[in-house]
Design a protein around this motif. Sequence first.
Motif, mmCIF file in Angstrom:
data_model
loop_
_atom_site.group_PDB
_atom_site.id
_atom_site.type_symbol
_atom_site.label_atom_id
_atom_site.label_comp_id
_atom_site.label_asym_id
_atom_site.label_seq_id
_atom_site.Cartn_x
_atom_site.Cartn_y
_atom_site.Cartn_z
ATOM 1 N N ASP A 24 0.805 -1.221 0.000
ATOM 2 C CA ASP A 24 0.000 0.000 0.000
ATOM 3 C C ASP A 24 0.839 1.271 0.000
ATOM 4 O OD1 ASP A 24 -2.305 -1.314 -0.034
ATOM 5 O OD2 ASP A 24 -3.026 -0.644 1.931
ATOM 6 N N ASP A 25 2.103 1.147 -0.386
ATOM 7 C CA ASP A 25 2.881 2.360 -0.508
ATOM 8 C C ASP A 25 3.225 3.019 0.831
ATOM 9 O OD1 ASP A 25 3.985 3.222 -2.775
ATOM 10 O OD2 ASP A 25 2.825 5.073 -2.857
ATOM 11 N N TYR A 26 3.571 2.226 1.809
ATOM 12 C CA TYR A 26 4.144 2.772 3.039
ATOM 13 C C TYR A 26 5.625 2.455 3.031
ATOM 14 C CZ TYR A 26 -0.515 3.384 5.088
ATOM 15 O OH TYR A 26 -1.792 3.781 5.354
ATOM 16 N N ASP A 27 6.383 3.227 3.788
ATOM 17 C CA ASP A 27 7.785 2.904 3.996
ATOM 18 C C ASP A 27 7.817 2.019 5.252
ATOM 19 O OD1 ASP A 27 10.446 2.826 4.372
ATOM 20 O OD2 ASP A 27 10.748 5.012 4.496
ATOM 21 N N VAL A 28 7.960 0.700 5.055
ATOM 22 C CA VAL A 28 7.755 -0.239 6.161
ATOM 23 C C VAL A 28 9.083 -0.781 6.720
ATOM 24 C CG1 VAL A 28 6.482 -2.289 6.914
ATOM 25 C CG2 VAL A 28 5.662 -0.962 4.955
#
Length: 461
Positions: A24-28
């Motif tokens: 989902d386009d997070y910086d994880v």
Amino acid sequence: MAKILIIDDEPSLRKALVLSFRGDDYDVMEADSKRTALPLIEEEEPDIVVLDLFVPDERDGFEILKASKEIKKDASVIIITAHGSTNLAVEAIKSGADDFLEKGFTMDEIKFRVRKLLEQKRLREAHSQLIEDYHRLRREVDERYNFNQFVGNSKGIRDLLNLVSRVVDDPDTTVLIQGESGTGKELIARAIHYNGSRKDHPFVVVNCATLPEHLLESELFGYEKGAFTGAIRNKPGKFEIANGGTIFIDEIGEISPKVQVELLRFTQDHTFERLGGNTPITVDVRIIAATNKKLEEEVANGRFREDLFYRLNVIPLYIPPLRVRKDDIRLLVNHIVERIDRDKGRTLRFSTDALERLEAYDWPGNVRELENVIERLAVTVAHDTITVDDLPAEIRTNSDGLDFDSFPESFRSLKDAMREYEKHIISQKLNEHHWNISEVARILGERRDTLSRKIKRYGIK
Ligand SMILES: Nc1ncnc2c1ncn2[C@@H]1O[C@H](COP(=O)(O)OP(=O)(O)OP(=O)(O)O)[C@@H](O)[C@H]1O
Ligand SMILES: [Mg+2]
């Protein structure tokens, strides 16, 4: 991209969360213990921390929670707890966690909570930004309308400012400001408002010269739906909008006899009705009126009601034209140059000769003209020190107009010189006769439309 840190010692749930958020386009980022989590929190300062409280037991969980909040105050922490451990969850919220989920939640559920926390964070930031902007603007307004911004040390200005300070202390008196165009009437009106006890209420401007009678009435008093064709809803007038504050009625010399009567009524008890309405409305406003006409003359000629004049002229303020207080010119030049320096980062200086010419010139357009000339120079002249040659022709020549003994180099022909003379005479006569073009045309023996064309061609203002 929002940064999210997943902390869980149980690999299967951790991996599932990491994959799902990454999609989902997070910086994880991920950690499996206190030892691996703390350096990440310290270095990466994540926006969201998803924390399984039992890593491997809740003591470590609480330490991570505390550290997250200490390192980054606006980080949001979501706690994951075992089924049935509501007490611990409550304790975690008390220690600063923002939300909690019991194991067994779905991916959609946790993603929804994360989005909500990020949205709240964004709103908090926008809110503090707004507050900051508000305080900055407020400071700017306070600075701008501080009397230090009304420059002048001539006798005329000192007398004026003495009177003004009395007006500031008395928030209810009506004030009439008279002075030629460009002398700073509006600036004084704003300064009175922003330095007095009404300053946190509106300062509302109405310009009577730009509006025909019926529009001016509805502007001032407002109207009820259906009052006239086009009145499709109720509209409050400027008197209502200004409630608590100040209304600045500019060019009051221009108002028609009908509006004069209505204003007179208003000045008596500060009560009026909207057009088409019959409920009396009472407001608390200070009236500051201004005009560049000589209002006494207008009264003598029967064009302005004497009773209204006396109502308005409770405290008369007169701003003398710049040509009678030439000792202010240098101060004003410095003030304007400083402002240009601040706003545009352009540092101008004037040679001694150039300054002398500025002081010799009569400034029919007063401070506004001085401002315009300097601002134009700041744009058109590349070098830092302005010399006489850089000045506009009308200022370069002598104060009493034209120098018949010389033929400046800037004039390329006799025609140039004649045009300059023509321009000078027209603008002088216009100023002497308050821009009554028909009158000036008669005096100079020109047709009115020819004169208008010349005014336009020469850019006389
Ligand atoms: N004493 C002063 N010190 C600093 N700036 C001034 C002073 N007087 C006028 N100004 C500046 O000159 C410009 C014209 O002033 P202002 O609009 O208040 O004049 P006015 O009398 O209302 O003119 P008009 O009759 O043409 O509407 C403004 O930019 C104002 O900031
Ligand atoms: Mg004005």
